[in-house]
Design an enzyme around this catalytic site. Structure first.
Site, PDB file in Angstrom:
ATOM      1  N   TYR A   1     -19.241  63.148  34.981  1.00  0.00           N
ATOM      2  CA  TYR A   1     -20.444  63.883  35.361  1.00  0.00           C
ATOM      3  C   TYR A   1     -21.660  63.304  34.652  1.00  0.00           C
ATOM      4  O   TYR A   1     -22.714  63.093  35.257  1.00  0.00           O
ATOM      5  CB  TYR A   1     -20.271  65.362  35.019  1.00  0.00           C
ATOM      6  CG  TYR A   1     -21.390  66.246  35.506  1.00  0.00           C
ATOM      7  CD1 TYR A   1     -21.423  66.709  36.817  1.00  0.00           C
ATOM      8  CD2 TYR A   1     -22.417  66.634  34.648  1.00  0.00           C
ATOM      9  CE1 TYR A   1     -22.448  67.527  37.268  1.00  0.00           C
ATOM     10  CE2 TYR A   1     -23.451  67.456  35.088  1.00  0.00           C
ATOM     11  CZ  TYR A   1     -23.457  67.900  36.400  1.00  0.00           C
ATOM     12  OH  TYR A   1     -24.486  68.707  36.841  1.00  0.00           O
TER      13      TYR A   1
ATOM     14  N   SER B   1     -29.559  66.306  35.470  1.00  0.00           N
ATOM     15  CA  SER B   1     -28.956  67.229  34.512  1.00  0.00           C
ATOM     16  C   SER B   1     -29.328  66.795  33.106  1.00  0.00           C
ATOM     17  O   SER B   1     -29.491  65.596  32.837  1.00  0.00           O
ATOM     18  CB  SER B   1     -27.428  67.229  34.657  1.00  0.00           C
ATOM     19  OG  SER B   1     -26.821  67.965  33.606  1.00  0.00           O
TER      20      SER B   1
END
Length: 286
Positions: A162, A149
């Site tokens: 995250y 990501s």
């Protein structure tokens, strides 16, 4: 031309394969004639996904396998690898794609951090460690694609757990590719998929229609396949709002926090807002 591992007769395993990018990848690879295993949490969603993938496969359901798997548990991933080996003979393409993003904070709860790290980071570690040795031993062209990501690179505020997992996936995948390219006679390569804004169940947040800024999962997979053919390690995906040029400037600024000895996350620091804007403007003008 396609990547030499993405040909009929190869076997692909995709975690998080019941929806989003994982399902789009499974469907596309099945359409290329690969045997495909989708691994995800069990239930109706996984069964429906298997039907979608089978509909795209020239060989139909006989070339598709669905295995209920909690990737945060090493023994579950070991069962997955053995099941695929028993059914198809081995694995040529592994996409460690399973991920969760329920939100996190500091300090947050231990349970929330453990769940996110368990799926997003340990899931990739388990998949890599358990599948890689036999993939290399097959002496066939192979791919290990780990879904990262942009949040693991620029680490924006708001979801630290995250970010930690995706930063870990980046570091792991870099180390993996270094290991593979220094393994004699190895035909397996590693790649880091870095999606842009993709409209999936993970990012929907209650929305039922795709925002204009977002790409579809199929667009993202199509871009991934193009960049795999080109040999990219970092598959940095744009979207309808953020072109690669803007991503590059944001990434360079984040690295510059260390080099320039700025405060961490200075992109969001009021004292550096004007300097960041000027930095972006200089990039747009060059």
């Amino acid at each position: 031309m396609t990547h030499p591992a993405l040909v009929p007769g190869s076997v692909a395993v995709i975690t998080g394969g019941a929806s989003g990018i994982g399902l789009a990848a499974a469907t596309r690879l099945a359409g290329l004639g690969l045997s495909v295993c989708i691994a995800d949490l069990g239930g109706e969603r996984l069964a429906r996904a298997a039907e979608v993938v089978a509909a795209a496969a020239p060989g139909g359901a006989s070339s598709v396998l669905a295995v209920a798997t909690d990737v945060s548990r090493a023994e579950a991933v070991e069962r997955l690898e053995a099941t695929v080996r028993d059914r198809f003979g081995g694995t040529d393409v592994l996409m460690n794609n399973a991920g969760v993003q329920p939100g996190s904070a500091l300090p947050g709860t231990a349970e929330a951090w453990e769940r996110i790290i368990g799926v997003n980071l340990w899931g990739v570690i388990h998949g890599t460690r358990i599948f890689m040795p036999r993939m290399v031993a097959r002496k066939r062209p192979g791919l290990i694609i780990n879904t990262g990501s942009k949040q693991g690179i620029t680490t924006p505020p708001g979801d630290p757990a995250y970010n930690v997992t995706k930063a870990g996936v980046k570091a792991l995948t870099e180390a993996l590719q270094h290991t593979l390219r220094n393994t004699p006679d190895c035909k397996v390569t590693a790649h880091l998929l870095i999606p842009g804004f993709v409209f999936t169940p993970l990012t929907a947040n209650g929305r039922t229609e795709k925002p204009d800024a977002a790409w579809t999962p199929d667009q993202t997979v199509g871009f991934m396949l193009e960049r795999l053919e080109a040999g990219d390690f970092y598959i940095l995906c744009p979207d309808n709002d953020v072109p690669r040029s803007l991503d590059e400037r944001r990434i360079l600024w984040a690295a510059g926090d260390i080099v320039e000895n700025r405060p961490p996350l200075s992109r969001w620091h009021p004292d550096h807002a004007e300097a960041f804007k000027d930095f972006l403007d200089r990039g747009a003008a060059s």
